[in-house]
Design an enzyme around this catalytic site. Structure first.
Site, mmCIF file in Angstrom:
data_model
loop_
_atom_site.group_PDB
_atom_site.id
_atom_site.type_symbol
_atom_site.label_atom_id
_atom_site.label_comp_id
_atom_site.label_asym_id
_atom_site.label_seq_id
_atom_site.Cartn_x
_atom_site.Cartn_y
_atom_site.Cartn_z
ATOM 1 C CG HIS A 1 -28.179 22.298 -1.796
ATOM 2 N ND1 HIS A 1 -28.336 21.455 -2.865
ATOM 3 C CD2 HIS A 1 -28.394 23.560 -2.255
ATOM 4 C CE1 HIS A 1 -28.649 22.163 -3.937
ATOM 5 N NE2 HIS A 1 -28.692 23.442 -3.604
ATOM 6 C CE LYS B 1 -5.176 4.189 -5.870
ATOM 7 N NZ LYS B 1 -5.670 2.839 -5.718
ATOM 8 C CB CYS C 1 -3.325 2.707 -1.232
ATOM 9 S SG CYS C 1 -3.397 1.028 -0.586
ATOM 10 C CD GLU D 1 -7.324 2.132 -8.493
ATOM 11 O OE1 GLU D 1 -8.253 2.217 -7.695
ATOM 12 O OE2 GLU D 1 -6.171 1.829 -8.147
ATOM 13 C CE1 TYR E 1 -10.644 -1.754 -5.943
ATOM 14 C CE2 TYR E 1 -10.843 -4.101 -6.419
ATOM 15 C CZ TYR E 1 -11.187 -2.999 -5.648
ATOM 16 O OH TYR E 1 -12.061 -3.138 -4.607
ATOM 17 C CD GLU F 1 -27.791 18.244 -2.495
ATOM 18 O OE1 GLU F 1 -28.732 18.515 -1.740
ATOM 19 O OE2 GLU F 1 -27.190 19.101 -3.187
ATOM 20 C CB CYS G 1 -0.923 -0.032 1.220
ATOM 21 S SG CYS G 1 -1.933 1.434 1.396
HETATM 22 P P1 FAD Z 1 1.573 -6.139 2.022
HETATM 23 O O1 FAD Z 1 1.224 -4.724 2.245
HETATM 24 O O2 FAD Z 1 1.843 -6.563 0.633
HETATM 25 O O3 FAD Z 1 2.839 -6.464 2.945
HETATM 26 C C1 FAD Z 1 3.539 -7.678 2.909
HETATM 27 C C2 FAD Z 1 4.992 -7.423 3.263
HETATM 28 O O4 FAD Z 1 5.624 -8.676 3.550
HETATM 29 C C3 FAD Z 1 5.764 -6.820 2.101
HETATM 30 O O5 FAD Z 1 6.595 -5.755 2.546
HETATM 31 C C4 FAD Z 1 6.618 -7.972 1.609
HETATM 32 O O6 FAD Z 1 7.777 -7.565 0.936
HETATM 33 C C5 FAD Z 1 6.897 -8.701 2.917
HETATM 34 N N1 FAD Z 1 7.319 -10.091 2.772
HETATM 35 C C6 FAD Z 1 6.864 -11.003 1.872
HETATM 36 N N2 FAD Z 1 7.495 -12.185 2.058
HETATM 37 C C7 FAD Z 1 8.351 -12.008 3.080
HETATM 38 C C8 FAD Z 1 9.269 -12.860 3.744
HETATM 39 N N3 FAD Z 1 9.428 -14.127 3.387
HETATM 40 N N4 FAD Z 1 10.005 -12.353 4.770
HETATM 41 C C9 FAD Z 1 9.865 -11.067 5.154
HETATM 42 N N5 FAD Z 1 9.006 -10.212 4.562
HETATM 43 C C10 FAD Z 1 8.248 -10.677 3.542
HETATM 44 N N6 FAD Z 1 -6.002 -1.195 -1.264
HETATM 45 C C11 FAD Z 1 -6.858 -0.261 -0.814
HETATM 46 O O7 FAD Z 1 -7.520 -0.491 0.205
HETATM 47 N N7 FAD Z 1 -6.993 0.937 -1.446
HETATM 48 C C12 FAD Z 1 -6.287 1.248 -2.554
HETATM 49 O O8 FAD Z 1 -6.441 2.337 -3.107
HETATM 50 C C13 FAD Z 1 -5.385 0.285 -3.057
HETATM 51 N N8 FAD Z 1 -4.656 0.558 -4.152
HETATM 52 C C14 FAD Z 1 -3.774 -0.377 -4.608
HETATM 53 C C15 FAD Z 1 -3.046 -0.087 -5.755
HETATM 54 C C16 FAD Z 1 -2.161 -1.008 -6.265
HETATM 55 C C17 FAD Z 1 -1.372 -0.680 -7.509
HETATM 56 C C18 FAD Z 1 -1.999 -2.268 -5.609
HETATM 57 C C19 FAD Z 1 -1.024 -3.267 -6.145
HETATM 58 C C20 FAD Z 1 -2.717 -2.567 -4.468
HETATM 59 C C21 FAD Z 1 -3.613 -1.628 -3.953
HETATM 60 N N9 FAD Z 1 -4.384 -1.889 -2.825
HETATM 61 C C22 FAD Z 1 -5.263 -0.955 -2.362
HETATM 62 C C23 FAD Z 1 -4.264 -3.173 -2.109
HETATM 63 C C24 FAD Z 1 -3.394 -3.030 -0.847
HETATM 64 O O9 FAD Z 1 -2.161 -2.452 -1.190
HETATM 65 C C25 FAD Z 1 -3.165 -4.408 -0.228
HETATM 66 O O10 FAD Z 1 -4.419 -5.029 -0.022
HETATM 67 C C26 FAD Z 1 -2.446 -4.314 1.111
HETATM 68 O O11 FAD Z 1 -1.194 -3.683 0.983
HETATM 69 C C27 FAD Z 1 -2.248 -5.716 1.706
HETATM 70 O O12 FAD Z 1 -1.558 -5.640 2.917
HETATM 71 P P2 FAD Z 1 -0.807 -6.917 3.509
HETATM 72 O O13 FAD Z 1 -0.364 -6.534 4.869
HETATM 73 O O14 FAD Z 1 -1.637 -8.119 3.347
HETATM 74 O O15 FAD Z 1 0.448 -7.150 2.567
HETATM 75 P P1 NDP Z 2 -7.525 -8.597 -10.174
HETATM 76 O O1 NDP Z 2 -7.249 -9.983 -9.757
HETATM 77 O O2 NDP Z 2 -8.574 -7.825 -9.485
HETATM 78 O O3 NDP Z 2 -7.869 -8.583 -11.754
HETATM 79 C C1 NDP Z 2 -7.020 -9.150 -12.698
HETATM 80 C C2 NDP Z 2 -7.396 -8.629 -14.088
HETATM 81 O O4 NDP Z 2 -6.461 -9.146 -15.036
HETATM 82 C C3 NDP Z 2 -8.768 -9.078 -14.554
HETATM 83 O O5 NDP Z 2 -9.317 -8.077 -15.385
HETATM 84 C C4 NDP Z 2 -8.444 -10.344 -15.348
HETATM 85 O O6 NDP Z 2 -9.391 -10.625 -16.349
HETATM 86 C C5 NDP Z 2 -7.143 -9.961 -15.993
HETATM 87 N N1 NDP Z 2 -6.274 -11.096 -16.309
HETATM 88 C C6 NDP Z 2 -5.928 -12.111 -15.488
HETATM 89 N N2 NDP Z 2 -5.076 -12.951 -16.121
HETATM 90 C C7 NDP Z 2 -4.910 -12.455 -17.366
HETATM 91 C C8 NDP Z 2 -4.142 -12.868 -18.490
HETATM 92 N N3 NDP Z 2 -3.394 -13.958 -18.444
HETATM 93 N N4 NDP Z 2 -4.208 -12.125 -19.621
HETATM 94 C C9 NDP Z 2 -4.965 -11.007 -19.676
HETATM 95 N N5 NDP Z 2 -5.695 -10.554 -18.630
HETATM 96 C C10 NDP Z 2 -5.670 -11.269 -17.493
HETATM 97 O O7 NDP Z 2 -6.114 -7.883 -10.094
HETATM 98 P P2 NDP Z 2 -5.590 -6.412 -9.920
HETATM 99 O O8 NDP Z 2 -4.135 -6.554 -10.149
HETATM 100 O O9 NDP Z 2 -6.324 -5.418 -10.727
HETATM 101 O O10 NDP Z 2 -5.864 -6.075 -8.402
HETATM 102 C C11 NDP Z 2 -5.433 -6.911 -7.339
HETATM 103 C C12 NDP Z 2 -6.148 -6.529 -6.085
HETATM 104 O O11 NDP Z 2 -5.553 -5.376 -5.511
HETATM 105 C C13 NDP Z 2 -7.606 -6.162 -6.283
HETATM 106 O O12 NDP Z 2 -8.426 -7.299 -6.243
HETATM 107 C C14 NDP Z 2 -7.892 -5.207 -5.184
HETATM 108 O O13 NDP Z 2 -8.437 -5.889 -4.080
HETATM 109 C C15 NDP Z 2 -6.536 -4.620 -4.847
HETATM 110 N N6 NDP Z 2 -6.521 -3.237 -5.321
HETATM 111 C C16 NDP Z 2 -7.362 -2.339 -4.734
HETATM 112 C C17 NDP Z 2 -7.441 -1.052 -5.188
HETATM 113 C C18 NDP Z 2 -8.383 -0.093 -4.548
HETATM 114 O O14 NDP Z 2 -8.872 -0.358 -3.465
HETATM 115 N N7 NDP Z 2 -8.667 1.033 -5.173
HETATM 116 C C19 NDP Z 2 -6.613 -0.589 -6.297
HETATM 117 C C20 NDP Z 2 -5.760 -1.615 -6.843
HETATM 118 C C21 NDP Z 2 -5.731 -2.877 -6.364
HETATM 119 P P3 NDP Z 2 -10.621 -11.661 -16.133
HETATM 120 O O15 NDP Z 2 -11.708 -10.881 -15.456
HETATM 121 O O16 NDP Z 2 -10.936 -12.066 -17.514
HETATM 122 O O17 NDP Z 2 -10.094 -12.785 -15.283
#
Ligand code: FAD
Ligand code: NDP
Length: 524
Positions: free
Chosen positions: A499, A96, A93, A234, A230, A504, A88
């Protein structure tokens, strides 16, 4: 989203279904070793310093326990790496949302002229400057997390962890130095990393993922984004907003699992603002040309035809894989889902080994969202050390997709409501509205739309709310409280609006879909 998570839990047959679905990882060397005798180093060891892990560690320390957190980031295949805080903070997050904000500002600059500001005709955007500012903020958050751990006396180690036994973990530093850590309770919070389509030639060598995008020093230029959920929408949205040429390649539907009427409006809005969509297409080959550009070949599934185009950047946004492979979980006896390779957990977040827990993105059936990981982590620490029995509730989890026109929702989609309750028992109230701030610059508001999905029988409990428009995250957060508390349609109608706001409009949803009346809001 909440419904999706609950459905995922149900579809695997309840919390203890893992007993019947043992992954091969759990069968090999997999005997749970007897707990080592004698005192252990910590009450709690958290593996993963991301949203869930840090929240759990800090809460446990607050409750007076000895706690250690280990966190380690393997560089992406393109060599990008980052500091403490997890997905995140570093590659999710936070960067992004800041880049989304940068893109929105571009739109506001264009509006500004209509409001009387003298704005230059062409306002160039400087990616380098944006990236540097975003990266500096992320680095300040990395530092902040380290300070917070220190203040709470949580031991932090920058080591990569793997299990040696059920109570002992080996940590290895970047330089290869090993440490053994033992604890009474262990929490796995290792999150996930973006997937690469390994069947696509050149995907790994020439493509990037969201792990790299926010850390690029140079503008990504003309970008192909593969995926349609997502991350894909985004990223394509803010790239377009920053003035770059962005194309989304989707193989099926956008935003699978979300209300599909809303998803269609999201992509319709993006398309009308310059994002190109290649629908029903999958890439087969990425080739680097002598000038450094990337030639992508894809199959158009609709007409079984091959096509090709050239881009500066190819961004894979096709979902995320849990980070479980290198944890040697079989040494502790922790079982994985054979399909997802996520850790199987029960409602208390316990794995197949009672003192080992998993939270956040790495745990099977949980939404991949930061606030759910944080709340799950806190509640787990309170159950372990604070005498609490409160479980994390995954119903009615609100979420927002930060596309140029934001889409916020909580509860059931229209499709889910109809599938669960039957068409005749569901009433949908809806409105096409025009945000006041769109009027002066004469912005098109065709996709600004709200719908509230309710049960038809009085008092018409609200099953879901879907809001497409400016600041959808802010709007949805407030209504999520009402819906979590069981609000009915009648109660929302008795809520006095503020408003003039977009929010609203939710409290003024009078037209039902069933009536067939025009849902366009007229007047103020
Ligand atoms: P993480 O935050 O992924 O933390 C896991 C940590 O463990 C990492 O630092 C990793 O390197 C470490 N780790 C892994 N393996 C090991 C190991 N063997 N030893 C030591 N350390 C290790 N969520 C939202 O709610 N709102 C958003 O707007 C949003 N935007 C997103 C945008 C993008 C592009 C992405 C990819 C995700 C987004 N998410 C968003 C999802 C959100 O980031 C994740 O759901 C959240 O970070 C998950 O938290 P976590 O603690 O499960 O894991
Ligand atoms: P998702 O798992 O949500 O979606 C994957 C997307 O990639 C789908 O559209 C899927 O299509 C497509 N896809 C999967 N495999 C292939 C392939 N081989 N070739 C082409 N297209 C493919 O993944 P995201 O990476 O978008 O997000 C991961 C998670 O991170 C989300 O579920 C969300 O919970 C979290 N996140 C949250 C955000 C927020 O809160 N604003 C922002 C960003 C991430 P199909 O539907 O056909 O399977």
């Amino acid at each position: 989203m909440a419904a999706m998570a609950a459905a995922a839990l149900r579809s695997r047959g309840g919390p203890f279904r893992w007993r019947a679905r043992v992954s091969p990882a759990g069968c090999g060397r997999g005997a749970v070793r007897a707990a080592a005798a004698g005192p252990r180093d910590y009450d709690l060891l958290v593996i993963g310093g991301g949203s869930g892990g840090l929240a759990c560690a800090k809460e446990a320390a607050q409750l007076g326990r000895s706690v250690a957190v280990v966190d380690y980031v393997d560089p992406s295949p393109q060599g990008t790496s980052w500091g403490l805080g997890g997905t995140c903070v570093n590659v999710g997050c936070i960067p992004k949302k800041l880049m989304h904000q940068a893109a929105l500002l571009g739109g506001l600059l264009r509006d500004a002229e209509h409001y009387g500001w003298g704005v230059a005709q062409r306002i160039p955007h400087d990616w380098k400057k944006l990236a540097e500012a975003v990266q500096n903020h992320v680095k300040s958050l990395n530092w902040g997390h380290r300070v917070q751990l220190q203040d709470r006396k949580v031991k932090y180690l920058n080591v990569k962890a793997s299990f040696v036994s059920a109570h002992t973990v080996r940590g290895v530093t970047k330089a290869g130095k090993e440490t053994l850590l033992s604890a009474d309770h262990i929490v796995i919070a290792t999150g996930g990393r973006p997937k690469y389509p390994m069947h696509v030639k050149g995907a790994l060598e020439h493509g990037i993922t969201s792990d790299d995008l926010f850390w690029l020093k140079e503008s990504p230029g003309r970008t192909l984004v593969v995926g349609a959920s997502y991350v894909a929408l985004e990223c394509a949205g803010f790239l377009t907003g920053l003035g770059l040429d962005a194309t989304v390649m989707m193989r099926s539907v956008p935003l699978r699992g979300f209300d599909q009427q809303m998803a269609a409006l999201v992509t319709e809005h993006m398309a009308s603002h310059g994002t190109r969509f290649l629908r029903g297409c999958t890439p087969s080959h990425v080739r680097k040309l002598p000038d450094g550009r990337l030639q992508v070949t894809w199959e158009d599934l609709g007409c079984s035809r091959e096509d090709t185009d050239t881009f500066d950047t190819v961004l894979w946004a096709i979902g995320r894989a849990p980070q479980t492979r290198s944890l040697d979980l079989e040494r502790a006896g922790v079982l994985l889902s054979p399909d997802s390779q996520k850790v199987l957990v029960d409602a208390r977040d316990a794995t197949s080994v009672p003192h080992i827990y998993a939270i956040g993105d790495v745990a099977e059936g949980r939404p991949e969202l930061t606030p759910t990981a944080i709340m799950a982590g806190r509640l787990l620490a309170q159950r372990l050390f604070g005498g609490s029995s409160d479980l994390m509730d995954y119903d009615n989890v609100p979420t927002t997709v930060f596309t140029p026109l934001e889409y916020g929702c909580v509860g059931l989609s229209e499709e889910e409501a109809v599938a669960r309750h039957g068409q005749e028992h569901v009433e949908v109230y809806h409105a096409h509205y025009k945000p006041l701030e769109f009027t002066v610059p004469q912005r098109d508001a065709s996709q600004c739309y709200i719908k509230m999905v309710c049960l038809r029988e009085p008092p018409q409990p609200v099953l879901g709310l879907h809001f497409l428009g400016p600041s959808a995250g802010e709007v949805t957060q407030g209504f999520a409280l009402g819906i979590k508390c069981g609000a009915s349609y009648a109660q929302v109608m008795r809520t006095v609006g503020i408003h003039p706001t977009c929010a609203e409009e939710v409290a003024k949803l009078r037209i039902s879909k069933r009536s067939g009346l025009d849902p366009t809001v007229t007047g103020c």
